[in-house]
Write a protein that holds these residues in place. Structure first.
Motif, short mmCIF file in Angstrom:
data_model
loop_
_atom_site.label_atom_id
_atom_site.label_comp_id
_atom_site.label_asym_id
_atom_site.label_seq_id
_atom_site.Cartn_x
_atom_site.Cartn_y
_atom_site.Cartn_z
N ALA A 66 7.76 0.25 16.43
CA ALA A 66 6.71 1.28 16.44
C ALA A 66 5.35 0.65 16.14
CB ALA A 66 7.04 2.36 15.42
N LYS A 67 4.34 1.10 16.89
CA LYS A 67 2.96 0.69 16.62
C LYS A 67 2.33 1.70 15.66
CE LYS A 67 2.13 -0.88 21.40
NZ LYS A 67 1.25 -0.68 22.57
N PRO A 68 1.40 1.26 14.82
CA PRO A 68 0.98 -0.13 14.63
C PRO A 68 1.98 -0.85 13.74
CG PRO A 68 -0.26 1.30 13.16
CD PRO A 68 0.61 2.21 13.98
N TYR A 69 2.17 -2.11 13.97
CA TYR A 69 3.10 -2.90 13.17
C TYR A 69 2.36 -4.03 12.47
CZ TYR A 69 2.69 -5.27 17.68
OH TYR A 69 2.19 -5.84 18.81
N ARG A 70 2.92 -4.47 11.38
CA ARG A 70 2.34 -5.60 10.65
C ARG A 70 2.99 -6.90 11.10
NH1 ARG A 70 1.33 -3.47 4.42
NH2 ARG A 70 0.17 -1.59 4.99
N ARG A 71 2.32 -7.99 10.79
CA ARG A 71 2.78 -9.31 11.23
C ARG A 71 4.20 -9.59 10.75
NH1 ARG A 71 2.47 -14.48 9.00
NH2 ARG A 71 2.21 -16.19 10.49
N LYS A 72 4.51 -9.24 9.51
CA LYS A 72 5.83 -9.49 8.96
C LYS A 72 6.89 -8.67 9.70
CE LYS A 72 8.31 -9.64 4.53
NZ LYS A 72 9.45 -8.79 4.88
N GLU A 73 6.56 -7.40 10.00
CA GLU A 73 7.49 -6.55 10.74
C GLU A 73 7.75 -7.10 12.14
OE1 GLU A 73 6.36 -2.17 8.88
OE2 GLU A 73 5.17 -3.00 10.52
N LEU A 74 6.68 -7.57 12.78
CA LEU A 74 6.82 -8.15 14.12
C LEU A 74 7.69 -9.39 14.07
CD1 LEU A 74 6.02 -8.34 17.11
CD2 LEU A 74 3.97 -9.59 16.39
N ALA A 75 7.44 -10.27 13.09
CA ALA A 75 8.21 -11.51 12.99
C ALA A 75 9.69 -11.22 12.78
CB ALA A 75 7.66 -12.35 11.83
N GLU A 76 9.99 -10.29 11.89
CA GLU A 76 11.39 -9.97 11.60
C GLU A 76 12.08 -9.37 12.82
OE1 GLU A 76 11.03 -7.44 8.24
OE2 GLU A 76 10.88 -9.09 6.79
N LYS A 77 11.37 -8.51 13.56
CA LYS A 77 11.97 -7.86 14.72
C LYS A 77 12.19 -8.86 15.85
CE LYS A 77 13.43 -3.99 16.48
NZ LYS A 77 14.46 -3.16 15.83
N ILE A 78 11.22 -9.73 16.08
CA ILE A 78 11.36 -10.75 17.11
C ILE A 78 12.56 -11.64 16.82
CG2 ILE A 78 10.33 -12.86 18.08
CD1 ILE A 78 9.04 -10.45 19.25
N GLU A 79 12.71 -12.05 15.59
CA GLU A 79 13.84 -12.91 15.23
C GLU A 79 15.17 -12.19 15.40
OE1 GLU A 79 14.05 -16.20 14.46
OE2 GLU A 79 12.00 -16.08 15.20
N LYS A 80 15.20 -10.91 15.06
CA LYS A 80 16.43 -10.13 15.23
C LYS A 80 16.82 -10.05 16.68
CE LYS A 80 18.36 -5.51 14.46
NZ LYS A 80 18.11 -4.16 13.92
N VAL A 81 15.84 -9.82 17.56
CA VAL A 81 16.13 -9.71 19.00
C VAL A 81 16.57 -11.06 19.56
CG1 VAL A 81 15.17 -9.16 21.25
CG2 VAL A 81 14.54 -7.78 19.26
N LEU A 82 15.92 -12.12 19.14
CA LEU A 82 16.27 -13.44 19.66
C LEU A 82 17.67 -13.88 19.21
CD1 LEU A 82 12.87 -15.35 19.25
CD2 LEU A 82 13.99 -14.69 21.39
N ARG A 83 18.08 -13.43 18.03
CA ARG A 83 19.42 -13.80 17.53
C ARG A 83 20.52 -13.03 18.25
NH1 ARG A 83 17.51 -12.55 12.25
NH2 ARG A 83 16.54 -14.33 11.22
N ALA A 84 20.19 -11.83 18.74
CA ALA A 84 21.21 -10.93 19.27
C ALA A 84 21.94 -11.58 20.44
CB ALA A 84 20.57 -9.62 19.71
#
Length: 265
Positions: free
Chosen positions: A247-265
């Motif tokens: 969801a926007k707006p997102y913070r840098r930490k939220e973006l980083a955690e979500k990107i890593e979760k998707v890449l691990r999937a």
């Protein structure tokens, strides 16, 4: 206290709240109520603004932004409109405000007005000089060498996403629409993740773009983002269920955690 109703308590809480401006508008955007937070944010008393259009407090540049002009329409269609724009205080000082607009419906589901919540966006921005504690909690991407394609038709949002992902160590390419994104994917098979806005103009909005991109590159990871509620997007057919969503707006930490979760999937 026995004579005090729950409605009274809520009203007193809203009226006295100074951290957030909470304003009720009629269906034309004219001000019906004005709490203490609105007075703090913009410097006007309730008596000075009741009956005026809230649009009077936007800067000319904000009013010229198509996103601002679409706020009421989008709030009705999606149940919420969220944006950041400049407002002008009573003393003439401009303030960058984060604004959420939601429709108000009566018992028969008829639109009777809007609820607006705003706060000073600059107060939530992190310091340019991180403290030792902040440095200690820095997010380090596990797959910082991954290549990410970012797609968003809003230039400011696109630039911010690219800056944040680049600062996290990812290799980033970007486009402003679905057609350009597909053209890039046709000539470039080294993209690990598609990070796309859901609602974009043209036939290749987020969902259609993701479907075609995954046909071209099976196994491509996809992360959707939007300022609208995920449930509303699913209900309108613009997003499937069981997808990765931020969801926007997102913070840098939220973006980083979500990107890593998707890449691990």
């Amino acid at each position: 206290m026995a004579d005090v109703s729950e409605r009274d308590l809520v009203q007193w809480f809203v009226e006295d709240l100074t951290d957030y401006a909470i304003v009720v508008l009629d269906f034309s955007g004219n001000i019906l109520s004005w709490n203490a937070g609105a007075r703090v944010l913009l410097g006007y008393s309730a008596g000075e603004v009741i009956g005026r259009s809230f649009s009077e407090f936007y800067t000319k540049a904000t009013l010229a932004n198509p996103e601002a002009n679409a706020s009421i329409r989008d709030a009705v269609q999606w149940g919420r409109h969220e944006t950041t724009g400049q407002l002008v205080r009573r003393d003439g000082v401009k303030v960058e405000a984060h604004i959420v607009l939601r429709p108000l419906l009566d018992a028969s589901k008829t639109l009777v007005g809007f609820g607006l919540i705003a706060h000073d966006a600059t107060k939530s921005k992190p310091s340019t000089v991180p403290s030792p504690a902040a440095a200690a909690t820095k997010v380090v991407p596990l797959r910082g060498n991954a290549r990410i394609l970012v797609v968003d038709d809003n230039p400011g949002v696109l630039e911010e996403a690219v800056d944040q992902l680049t600062s996290l160590g990812y290799r980033v390419v970007s486009t402003s629409n679905g057609a350009e994104a597909l053209a890039l994917l046709e000539r470039d098979d080294h993209v690990d993740l598609l990070f796309t806005d859901v609602v974009m103009p043209g036939e290749l909005a987020g969902r259609a773009l993701a479907a075609k991109a995954m046909e071209m590159h099976p196994g491509l990871k996809v992360l959707f983002a939007s300022g609208y509620f995920e449930g509303a997007l699913v209900g309108k057919g613009q997003l499937e269920t069981d997808v990765q969503f931020l969801a926007k707006p997102y913070r840098r930490k939220e973006l980083a955690e979500k990107i890593e979760k998707v890449l691990r999937a």
